[in-house]
Design a protein around this motif. Structure first.
Motif, PDB file in Angstrom:
ATOM      1  N   UNK A 101      55.034  -6.808 -25.395  1.00 14.78           N
ATOM      2  CA  UNK A 101      56.306  -6.379 -25.716  1.00 14.78           C
ATOM      3  C   UNK A 101      57.283  -6.135 -25.021  1.00 14.78           C
ATOM      4  N   UNK A 102      58.639  -6.162 -24.334  1.00 14.43           N
ATOM      5  CA  UNK A 102      59.448  -4.886 -23.902  1.00 14.43           C
ATOM      6  C   UNK A 102      60.174  -4.037 -25.252  1.00 14.43           C
ATOM      7  N   UNK A 103      60.258  -2.481 -24.117  1.00  8.94           N
ATOM      8  CA  UNK A 103      59.827  -1.812 -25.168  1.00  8.94           C
ATOM      9  C   UNK A 103      61.611  -0.717 -25.035  1.00  8.94           C
ATOM     10  N   UNK A 104      61.836  -0.953 -26.363  1.00 12.78           N
ATOM     11  CA  UNK A 104      63.716  -0.145 -25.855  1.00 12.78           C
ATOM     12  C   UNK A 104      63.491   0.483 -25.215  1.00 12.78           C
ATOM     13  N   UNK A 105      64.736   0.741 -24.461  1.00 10.60           N
ATOM     14  CA  UNK A 105      64.821   1.722 -22.975  1.00 10.60           C
ATOM     15  C   UNK A 105      64.487   3.364 -23.415  1.00 10.60           C
ATOM     16  N   UNK A 106      63.965   4.208 -22.524  1.00 12.77           N
ATOM     17  CA  UNK A 106      63.596   5.326 -22.912  1.00 12.77           C
ATOM     18  C   UNK A 106      63.129   6.117 -21.507  1.00 12.77           C
ATOM     19  N   UNK A 107      64.144   7.853 -21.297  1.00 14.90           N
ATOM     20  CA  UNK A 107      63.606   8.173 -20.381  1.00 14.90           C
ATOM     21  C   UNK A 107      62.354   8.334 -19.455  1.00 14.90           C
ATOM     22  N   UNK A 108      62.227   8.670 -18.141  1.00 14.91           N
ATOM     23  CA  UNK A 108      60.967   8.738 -17.983  1.00 14.91           C
ATOM     24  C   UNK A 108      60.721   9.717 -16.903  1.00 14.91           C
ATOM     25  N   UNK A 109      61.509  10.156 -16.498  1.00 14.82           N
ATOM     26  CA  UNK A 109      61.402  11.645 -15.759  1.00 14.82           C
ATOM     27  C   UNK A 109      60.676  13.382 -16.879  1.00 14.82           C
ATOM     28  N   UNK A 110      60.467  13.835 -16.251  1.00 13.40           N
ATOM     29  CA  UNK A 110      60.218  15.157 -17.155  1.00 13.40           C
ATOM     30  C   UNK A 110      60.084  16.209 -16.647  1.00 13.40           C
ATOM     31  N   UNK A 111      60.830  17.028 -16.694  1.00 18.46           N
ATOM     32  CA  UNK A 111      60.763  18.460 -15.593  1.00 18.46           C
ATOM     33  C   UNK A 111      59.379  19.691 -16.754  1.00 18.46           C
ATOM     34  N   UNK A 112      58.327  20.151 -15.579  1.00 19.94           N
ATOM     35  CA  UNK A 112      57.091  20.969 -16.105  1.00 19.94           C
ATOM     36  C   UNK A 112      57.751  22.725 -15.069  1.00 19.94           C
ATOM     37  N   UNK A 113      58.245  23.207 -17.115  1.00 19.81           N
ATOM     38  CA  UNK A 113      58.972  24.476 -17.136  1.00 19.81           C
ATOM     39  C   UNK A 113      57.777  24.974 -17.143  1.00 19.81           C
ATOM     40  N   UNK A 114      56.432  25.268 -17.211  1.00 16.49           N
ATOM     41  CA  UNK A 114      55.544  26.451 -17.279  1.00 16.49           C
ATOM     42  C   UNK A 114      53.901  25.388 -17.114  1.00 16.49           C
TER      43      UNK A 114
END
Length: 369
Positions: free
Chosen positions: A90-103
């Motif tokens: 199924x089509x899941x609702x919108x969600x961002x995908x980019x993640x910052x690496x802090x450590x």
């Protein structure tokens, strides 16, 4: 004490239009022998779909019995029968995908999670999660360094609408040690042990959040120790977490950073000494200052609608229940950011300090713009 890099990297792959669907397996036990296929699913998995929904799934050929598709809902089951329900993609609702690496090192990775991204699979979000992006990233790394035993997994949770630091383990040993560290911090509150503020000791941890609270908080400092328990709530199978005298101990230390009289809100820093689900949202609403934009918790640490709805026996396209009309914990709209984490590295014993940059909404309110 080491700190995270000032120039964090980012990673993330765009989500496919459809997820891969899901597979649920069951083994028929003695008490269920003699039940028909529709009786079994209607009784054992009634929280997933009403009887008519399960009938639709069976007739659609989405259930196999001992490896064979069965479309007769009156098929009688016997002990040891293997059942598999295939939930279609199924089509899941919108969600961002980019993640910052802090450590990041060989054992840990700390991410800056954006608001709107779920941490672990649940509900409508089964693929669009932090865990999926971690698994995709590590899979690519394993192809380059195949001898490393990597097992990426978040060791705590942040609400879908909460942004900021999410600590993840990259190995099984790191996961075990980090889980023990988080559990020890929460148990200190449960056992009413005194917690000093010196985090520069082995085994200590400090978690600091920023939040936008509604109304003007008059006190500069506040300590909230209201226990947190659960109540029945429509759309939340295991119950909704709320302020409850009979719940588990929880401790939050609130420090006022700025009072914005014009917008009737207060910018606060919150240090939590335990990790109950939705703790900051519940505690601030308990003292009469729910988070700005929170769709669920109102003054008193309770939801807007604590009375369960009448069960809607109609079903959605996939056979499951429609989404509840009442707000649920995963709904976004509130402003909460996991800003800073100080902890003793579980493998090296070095104290590390990780900071997630403040989102623009916090910067604008703190600067008075």
């Amino acid at each position: 004490m080491s700190t995270n890099s000032p120039s964090p990297a980012t990673f993330g792959e765009p989500w496919p239009e459809y997820n891969d669907g899901l597979t649920y397996r069951d083994l028929v036990r003695s008490p269920d022998s003699g039940l028909t296929l529709i009786e079994y699913y209607s009784l054992r998995h009634q929280s997933s779909a009403p009887a008519l929904g399960w009938l639709q799934r069976i007739e659609n050929g989405q259930i196999t019995v001992n490896g064979t598709v069965v479309t007769d809902p009156n098929t009688v089951l016997r002990i040891g029968t293997e059942l598999v329900y295939h939930r279609r993609p199924w089509k899941e609702p919108y969600a961002p995908y980019l993640l910052e690496v802090l450590f990041e090192d060989d054992h840990l990775i700390a991410l800056n999670k954006p608001s709107g991204l779920q941490v672990l699979p649940g509900g409508l979000f089964q693929q669009r999660t932090v865990l999926t992006q971690l698994q995709w990233r590590i899979k690519n790394q394993e192809s380059l360094v195949p001898d490393r035993e990597l097992c990426p997994v978040p060791v705590h949770r942040l609400g879908r609408g909460t942004s900021g630091i999410l600590l993840c383990a990259k190995t099984k040993l790191a996961k075990t040690r980090l889980a023990a560290l988080f559990a020890d911090k929460t148990s200190a509150v449960s056992n009413n042990r005194k917690i000093d503020n010196e985090v520069n000791k082995v085994g200590k941890m400090s978690k600091i959040y920023r939040a936008l609270a509604s109304g003007i908080i008059n006190e500069d400092e506040a300590v909230i120790d209201e226990p947190i328990g659960t109540v029945k709530y429509s759309g939340v199978a295991k119950g909704l977490y709320v302020a409850s005298p009979s719940g588990k101990p929880a401790l939050s230390k609130v420090h006022v950073l700025k009072r914005d009289v014009q917008n009737n809100l207060t910018v606060v820093q919150v240090e939590i000494q335990s990790g109950r689900p939705h703790q900051i949202r519940i505690h601030l609403s308990f003292i009469g200052h729910p988070l700005i934009g929170d769709p669920l918790y109102l003054t008193g640490g309770k939801p807007q609608c604590a009375v369960p709805e009448t069960v809607d026996e109609t079903f959605a396209e996939d056979g499951g229940y429609h989404r509840p009309a009442n707000p649920v914990p995963g709904d976004c709209g509130y402003y909460l950011h996991a800003h800073q984490l100080v902890l003793c590295h579980p493998m090296t014993n070095e104290m590390i300090k990780i900071t997630a940059p403040l989102p623009p909404v916090f910067l604008s309110h703190e600067s008075g713009e």
